[in-house]
Scaffold this motif. Structure first.
Motif, PDB file in Angstrom:
ATOM      1  N   ALA A   1       0.835  -1.201   0.000  1.00 56.78           N
ATOM      2  CA  ALA A   1       0.000   0.000   0.000  1.00 56.78           C
ATOM      3  C   ALA A   1       0.869   1.250   0.000  1.00 56.78           C
ATOM      4  O   ALA A   1       1.935   1.280   0.624  1.00 56.78           O
ATOM      5  CB  ALA A   1      -0.921   0.008   1.212  1.00 56.78           C
ATOM      6  N   ALA A   2       0.401   2.264  -0.705  1.00 58.58           N
ATOM      7  CA  ALA A   2       1.020   3.585  -0.707  1.00 58.58           C
ATOM      8  C   ALA A   2      -0.063   4.570  -0.290  1.00 58.58           C
ATOM      9  O   ALA A   2      -1.131   4.616  -0.910  1.00 58.58           O
ATOM     10  CB  ALA A   2       1.557   3.924  -2.092  1.00 58.58           C
ATOM     11  N   LYS A   3       0.197   5.345   0.755  1.00 58.42           N
ATOM     12  CA  LYS A   3      -0.816   6.256   1.297  1.00 58.42           C
ATOM     13  C   LYS A   3      -0.612   7.680   0.810  1.00 58.42           C
ATOM     14  O   LYS A   3       0.517   8.140   0.665  1.00 58.42           O
ATOM     15  CB  LYS A   3      -0.778   6.236   2.826  1.00 58.42           C
ATOM     16  N   VAL A   4      -1.732   8.352   0.572  1.00 51.66           N
ATOM     17  CA  VAL A   4      -1.735   9.785   0.265  1.00 51.66           C
ATOM     18  C   VAL A   4      -2.308  10.460   1.494  1.00 51.66           C
ATOM     19  O   VAL A   4      -3.500  10.346   1.774  1.00 51.66           O
ATOM     20  CB  VAL A   4      -2.597  10.095  -0.980  1.00 51.66           C
ATOM     21  N   GLU A   5      -1.453  11.135   2.255  1.00 51.08           N
ATOM     22  CA  GLU A   5      -1.851  11.699   3.544  1.00 51.08           C
ATOM     23  C   GLU A   5      -2.465  13.097   3.443  1.00 51.08           C
ATOM     24  O   GLU A   5      -3.206  13.512   4.324  1.00 51.08           O
ATOM     25  CB  GLU A   5      -0.636  11.758   4.477  1.00 51.08           C
ATOM     26  N   THR A   6      -2.152  13.835   2.385  1.00 50.83           N
ATOM     27  CA  THR A   6      -2.641  15.200   2.246  1.00 50.83           C
ATOM     28  C   THR A   6      -3.940  15.205   1.450  1.00 50.83           C
ATOM     29  O   THR A   6      -3.946  14.801   0.285  1.00 50.83           O
ATOM     30  CB  THR A   6      -1.589  16.085   1.539  1.00 50.83           C
ATOM     31  N   PRO A   7      -5.049  15.658   2.045  1.00 50.87           N
ATOM     32  CA  PRO A   7      -6.325  15.679   1.323  1.00 50.87           C
ATOM     33  C   PRO A   7      -6.262  16.568   0.076  1.00 50.87           C
ATOM     34  O   PRO A   7      -5.732  17.677   0.132  1.00 50.87           O
ATOM     35  CB  PRO A   7      -7.311  16.255   2.342  1.00 50.87           C
ATOM     36  N   ASP A   8      -6.774  16.056  -1.032  1.00 50.43           N
ATOM     37  CA  ASP A   8      -6.812  16.806  -2.287  1.00 50.43           C
ATOM     38  C   ASP A   8      -7.859  16.158  -3.193  1.00 50.43           C
ATOM     39  O   ASP A   8      -8.257  15.015  -2.970  1.00 50.43           O
ATOM     40  CB  ASP A   8      -5.443  16.764  -2.957  1.00 50.43           C
TER      41      ASP A   8
ATOM     42  N   VAL B   1       0.087   8.891  -7.254  1.00 49.10           N
ATOM     43  CA  VAL B   1       1.050   8.090  -6.509  1.00 49.10           C
ATOM     44  C   VAL B   1       1.977   7.420  -7.516  1.00 49.10           C
ATOM     45  O   VAL B   1       1.512   6.823  -8.490  1.00 49.10           O
ATOM     46  CB  VAL B   1       0.352   7.002  -5.647  1.00 49.10           C
ATOM     47  N   VAL B   2       3.280   7.529  -7.267  1.00 50.60           N
ATOM     48  CA  VAL B   2       4.259   6.842  -8.100  1.00 50.60           C
ATOM     49  C   VAL B   2       4.627   5.536  -7.403  1.00 50.60           C
ATOM     50  O   VAL B   2       5.099   5.548  -6.269  1.00 50.60           O
ATOM     51  CB  VAL B   2       5.517   7.707  -8.332  1.00 50.60           C
ATOM     52  N   LEU B   3       4.384   4.432  -8.078  1.00 41.65           N
ATOM     53  CA  LEU B   3       4.775   3.111  -7.574  1.00 41.65           C
ATOM     54  C   LEU B   3       6.126   2.795  -8.195  1.00 41.65           C
ATOM     55  O   LEU B   3       6.252   2.756  -9.427  1.00 41.65           O
ATOM     56  CB  LEU B   3       3.742   2.059  -7.963  1.00 41.65           C
TER      57      LEU B   3
END
Length: 93
Positions: free
Chosen positions: A62-69, A74-76
């Motif tokens: 999993a890769a998380k996006v923490e900043t709401p937008d 996301v770059v894997l």
């Protein structure tokens, strides 16, 4: 024949869409290289997200996006060339 039975079980499930943020633009892949891929999407309201990915299903990384937008990206990286990957994006509040 067993996989058809599994498909029927899934098809017979009620369509439940969880409450919360929704996609304006469904996730899509962009800027692929031999060892990386960018996953992008657009949500109707600012939110965080998790991109689940891996070579198995369900994905085990999993890769998380923490900043709401509203725009997500996301770059894997460190992907194995020539390997099939599964992914999904889960929008969170």
């Amino acid at each position: 024949a067993a996989h058809f039975a599994a498909d029927k079980v899934l098809a017979d499930q009620p369509n439940t869409i969880p409450p919360g943020p929704r996609f304006v633009v469904e996730p899509y892949l962009q800027f692929g290289t031999r060892s990386s891929m960018t996953v992008m999407w657009e949500a109707e309201t600012p939110c965080t997200a998790v991109v689940e990915y891996g070579t198995k299903f369900p994905p085990d990384k999993a890769a998380k996006v923490e900043t709401p937008d509203t725009m997500g990206e996301v770059v894997l990286s460190d992907l194995e060339p020539g390997t099939k990957y599964h992914y999904r994006v889960v929008l969170t509040d």
